[in-house]
Design a protein around this motif. Structure first.
Motif, PDB file in Angstrom:
ATOM      1  N   GLY A   1      60.166  30.738  39.905  1.00 40.81           N
ATOM      2  CA  GLY A   1      60.671  29.967  41.040  1.00 40.81           C
ATOM      3  C   GLY A   1      60.281  30.673  42.387  1.00 40.81           C
ATOM      4  O   GLY A   1      59.886  31.889  42.560  1.00 40.81           O
ATOM      5  N   ALA A   2      60.059  29.728  43.484  1.00 37.44           N
ATOM      6  CA  ALA A   2      59.428  30.217  44.867  1.00 37.44           C
ATOM      7  C   ALA A   2      60.492  31.329  45.353  1.00 37.44           C
ATOM      8  O   ALA A   2      59.958  32.478  45.769  1.00 37.44           O
ATOM      9  N   SER A   3      61.865  31.099  45.199  1.00 33.96           N
ATOM     10  CA  SER A   3      62.854  32.159  45.921  1.00 33.96           C
ATOM     11  C   SER A   3      62.551  33.385  45.073  1.00 33.96           C
ATOM     12  O   SER A   3      62.764  34.460  45.572  1.00 33.96           O
ATOM     13  N   ARG A   4      62.614  33.523  43.654  1.00 34.75           N
ATOM     14  CA  ARG A   4      62.354  34.481  42.741  1.00 34.75           C
ATOM     15  C   ARG A   4      61.250  35.136  42.958  1.00 34.75           C
ATOM     16  O   ARG A   4      61.192  36.518  42.934  1.00 34.75           O
ATOM     17  N   LEU A   5      59.974  34.546  43.230  1.00 31.57           N
ATOM     18  CA  LEU A   5      58.731  35.280  43.539  1.00 31.57           C
ATOM     19  C   LEU A   5      58.777  35.921  44.686  1.00 31.57           C
ATOM     20  O   LEU A   5      58.293  37.119  44.868  1.00 31.57           O
ATOM     21  N   GLN A   6      59.369  35.326  45.856  1.00 29.52           N
ATOM     22  CA  GLN A   6      59.507  36.044  46.934  1.00 29.52           C
ATOM     23  C   GLN A   6      60.200  37.295  46.920  1.00 29.52           C
ATOM     24  O   GLN A   6      59.982  38.389  47.189  1.00 29.52           O
ATOM     25  N   ARG A   7      61.418  37.303  46.087  1.00 36.52           N
ATOM     26  CA  ARG A   7      62.312  38.518  45.601  1.00 36.52           C
ATOM     27  C   ARG A   7      61.536  39.512  45.087  1.00 36.52           C
ATOM     28  O   ARG A   7      61.477  40.628  45.234  1.00 36.52           O
ATOM     29  N   MET A   8      60.676  39.006  44.070  1.00 31.77           N
ATOM     30  CA  MET A   8      59.725  40.064  43.313  1.00 31.77           C
ATOM     31  C   MET A   8      58.716  40.649  44.150  1.00 31.77           C
ATOM     32  O   MET A   8      58.487  41.787  44.071  1.00 31.77           O
ATOM     33  N   SER A   9      58.258  40.002  45.160  1.00 30.74           N
ATOM     34  CA  SER A   9      57.267  40.378  46.170  1.00 30.74           C
ATOM     35  C   SER A   9      57.801  41.713  46.759  1.00 30.74           C
ATOM     36  O   SER A   9      57.127  42.618  47.146  1.00 30.74           O
ATOM     37  N   GLU A  10      58.982  41.567  47.208  1.00 35.54           N
ATOM     38  CA  GLU A  10      59.775  42.382  48.019  1.00 35.54           C
ATOM     39  C   GLU A  10      59.810  43.825  47.155  1.00 35.54           C
ATOM     40  O   GLU A  10      59.817  44.627  47.485  1.00 35.54           O
ATOM     41  N   VAL A  11      60.461  43.481  45.808  1.00 31.23           N
ATOM     42  CA  VAL A  11      61.000  44.710  44.975  1.00 31.23           C
ATOM     43  C   VAL A  11      59.624  45.304  44.571  1.00 31.23           C
ATOM     44  O   VAL A  11      59.619  46.533  44.439  1.00 31.23           O
ATOM     45  N   LEU A  12      58.553  44.633  44.369  1.00 30.20           N
ATOM     46  CA  LEU A  12      57.226  45.193  44.036  1.00 30.20           C
ATOM     47  C   LEU A  12      56.359  45.676  45.296  1.00 30.20           C
ATOM     48  O   LEU A  12      55.187  46.080  44.972  1.00 30.20           O
ATOM     49  N   ASN A  13      56.877  45.414  46.237  1.00 25.45           N
ATOM     50  CA  ASN A  13      56.309  45.857  47.702  1.00 25.45           C
ATOM     51  C   ASN A  13      54.674  45.263  47.592  1.00 25.45           C
ATOM     52  O   ASN A  13      53.986  45.935  47.984  1.00 25.45           O
ATOM     53  N   VAL A  14      54.500  43.879  47.505  1.00 32.21           N
ATOM     54  CA  VAL A  14      53.405  43.329  47.709  1.00 32.21           C
ATOM     55  C   VAL A  14      53.604  41.970  48.587  1.00 32.21           C
ATOM     56  O   VAL A  14      54.766  41.392  48.200  1.00 32.21           O
ATOM     57  N   PRO A  15      52.469  41.553  49.123  1.00 35.15           N
ATOM     58  CA  PRO A  15      52.636  40.071  49.516  1.00 35.15           C
ATOM     59  C   PRO A  15      52.818  38.983  48.536  1.00 35.15           C
ATOM     60  O   PRO A  15      52.238  39.021  47.365  1.00 35.15           O
ATOM     61  N   VAL A  16      53.509  37.934  48.611  1.00 37.70           N
ATOM     62  CA  VAL A  16      53.448  36.946  47.706  1.00 37.70           C
ATOM     63  C   VAL A  16      51.980  36.385  47.304  1.00 37.70           C
ATOM     64  O   VAL A  16      51.790  36.030  46.150  1.00 37.70           O
ATOM     65  N   ALA A  17      51.084  36.533  48.195  1.00 35.54           N
ATOM     66  CA  ALA A  17      49.917  35.986  47.946  1.00 35.54           C
ATOM     67  C   ALA A  17      49.156  37.014  46.936  1.00 35.54           C
ATOM     68  O   ALA A  17      48.162  36.619  46.386  1.00 35.54           O
ATOM     69  N   PHE A  18      49.595  38.236  46.450  1.00 36.58           N
ATOM     70  CA  PHE A  18      48.999  39.129  45.666  1.00 36.58           C
ATOM     71  C   PHE A  18      49.012  38.381  44.434  1.00 36.58           C
ATOM     72  O   PHE A  18      48.197  38.619  43.436  1.00 36.58           O
ATOM     73  N   PHE A  19      50.174  37.653  44.026  1.00 34.12           N
ATOM     74  CA  PHE A  19      50.311  37.186  42.653  1.00 34.12           C
ATOM     75  C   PHE A  19      49.393  36.050  42.350  1.00 34.12           C
ATOM     76  O   PHE A  19      49.176  35.702  41.381  1.00 34.12           O
ATOM     77  N   PHE A  20      48.743  35.522  43.622  1.00 38.89           N
ATOM     78  CA  PHE A  20      47.725  34.296  43.434  1.00 38.89           C
ATOM     79  C   PHE A  20      46.365  34.677  43.401  1.00 38.89           C
ATOM     80  O   PHE A  20      45.296  33.944  43.334  1.00 38.89           O
ATOM     81  N   GLU A  21      46.051  35.907  43.842  1.00 35.26           N
ATOM     82  CA  GLU A  21      44.789  36.407  44.104  1.00 35.26           C
ATOM     83  C   GLU A  21      43.771  36.164  42.873  1.00 35.26           C
ATOM     84  O   GLU A  21      44.368  36.474  41.714  1.00 35.26           O
ATOM     85  N   ASP A  22      42.728  35.436  42.905  1.00 33.66           N
ATOM     86  CA  ASP A  22      41.779  35.201  41.831  1.00 33.66           C
ATOM     87  C   ASP A  22      42.414  34.247  40.820  1.00 33.66           C
ATOM     88  O   ASP A  22      41.816  34.069  39.697  1.00 33.66           O
ATOM     89  N   ALA A  23      43.357  33.358  41.138  1.00 32.04           N
ATOM     90  CA  ALA A  23      44.021  32.330  40.360  1.00 32.04           C
ATOM     91  C   ALA A  23      43.022  31.380  40.051  1.00 32.04           C
ATOM     92  O   ALA A  23      42.108  30.896  40.644  1.00 32.04           O
TER      93      ALA A  23
ATOM     94  N   ASP B   1      50.557  29.721  35.947  1.00 34.23           N
ATOM     95  CA  ASP B   1      51.761  30.668  35.475  1.00 34.23           C
ATOM     96  C   ASP B   1      51.493  31.821  34.870  1.00 34.23           C
ATOM     97  O   ASP B   1      51.926  32.637  35.044  1.00 34.23           O
ATOM     98  N   THR B   2      50.629  31.784  33.857  1.00 34.34           N
ATOM     99  CA  THR B   2      50.054  32.883  33.089  1.00 34.34           C
ATOM    100  C   THR B   2      49.590  34.003  34.087  1.00 34.34           C
ATOM    101  O   THR B   2      49.633  35.145  34.037  1.00 34.34           O
ATOM    102  N   HIS B   3      48.496  33.330  35.132  1.00 33.17           N
ATOM    103  CA  HIS B   3      47.896  34.476  35.917  1.00 33.17           C
ATOM    104  C   HIS B   3      48.803  35.189  36.606  1.00 33.17           C
ATOM    105  O   HIS B   3      48.811  36.545  36.885  1.00 33.17           O
ATOM    106  N   VAL B   4      49.852  34.342  37.470  1.00 29.21           N
ATOM    107  CA  VAL B   4      50.793  34.913  38.256  1.00 29.21           C
ATOM    108  C   VAL B   4      51.693  36.032  37.387  1.00 29.21           C
ATOM    109  O   VAL B   4      51.903  37.108  37.946  1.00 29.21           O
ATOM    110  N   GLY B   5      52.176  35.615  36.156  1.00 27.63           N
ATOM    111  CA  GLY B   5      52.682  36.455  35.170  1.00 27.63           C
ATOM    112  C   GLY B   5      52.028  37.910  34.921  1.00 27.63           C
ATOM    113  O   GLY B   5      52.556  38.980  34.917  1.00 27.63           O
ATOM    114  N   SER B   6      50.663  37.947  34.889  1.00 25.41           N
ATOM    115  CA  SER B   6      49.947  38.857  34.580  1.00 25.41           C
ATOM    116  C   SER B   6      49.884  39.927  35.858  1.00 25.41           C
ATOM    117  O   SER B   6      49.739  41.032  35.857  1.00 25.41           O
TER     118      SER B   6
END
Length: 141
Positions: free
Chosen positions: A55-77, A12-17
């Motif tokens: 949450g998953a749906s919010r993370l999906q929406r964040m990926s759209e707003v920030l213009n990155v794939p959801v996987a971006f948030f988990f890189e090097d997790a 969660d800390t990594h995804v937030g960062s």
């Protein structure tokens, strides 16, 4: 007596960062991201610290707003299950995220990506390496 404060999950800390990294790379405020998601900037702060899970749906929406794939948030997790790390020691702090989260790193990155000429980019890299080597040699002397 045992302390009953719950520490955030490292993932969660990594995804937030990573949310913070991408938001700052875009020059977007916490308030603007919150508005885009229909939540407060305080909630964005909690997500970025990892104290609240996204949450998953919010993370999906964040990926759209920030213009990155959801996987971006988990890189090097931390705690990957792919088995690549084997018995290796846990990796240290993510210096790339730390660098790009700093004001200087973000400014340097933004300026660097605007350089279109690959030869000029190479010269900038050579200059930075030379400066770093000089500083390291001065520290040893």
């Amino acid at each position: 007596m045992l302390e009953n404060k719950k520490k955030p999950n490292p993932v969660d800390t990594h995804v937030g960062s990573r949310v913070r990294l991408r938001r700052t790379m875009l020059g977007m405020s916490q308030e603007k991201l919150g508005e885009s998601l229909g939540i407060t900037f305080q909630q964005i702060q909690k997500y970025e610290k990892g104290s609240n899970r996204i949450g998953a749906s919010r993370l999906q929406r964040m990926s759209e707003v920030l213009n990155v794939p959801v996987a971006f948030f988990f890189e090097d997790a931390p705690g990957g299950i792919d088995g690549k790390d084997g018995f290796a020691e846990p990796s240290g702090p993510d210096y790339v995220v730390d660098f790009l989260s700093s004001t200087e790193g973000l400014q340097l990155n933004r300026a660097f990506v605007r350089i279109a000429d690959p030869k000029v980019r190479r010269r900038v890299i050579d200059l930075v390496r030379t400066l770093a080597d000089t500083a390291a040699a001065d520290d040893k002397a």
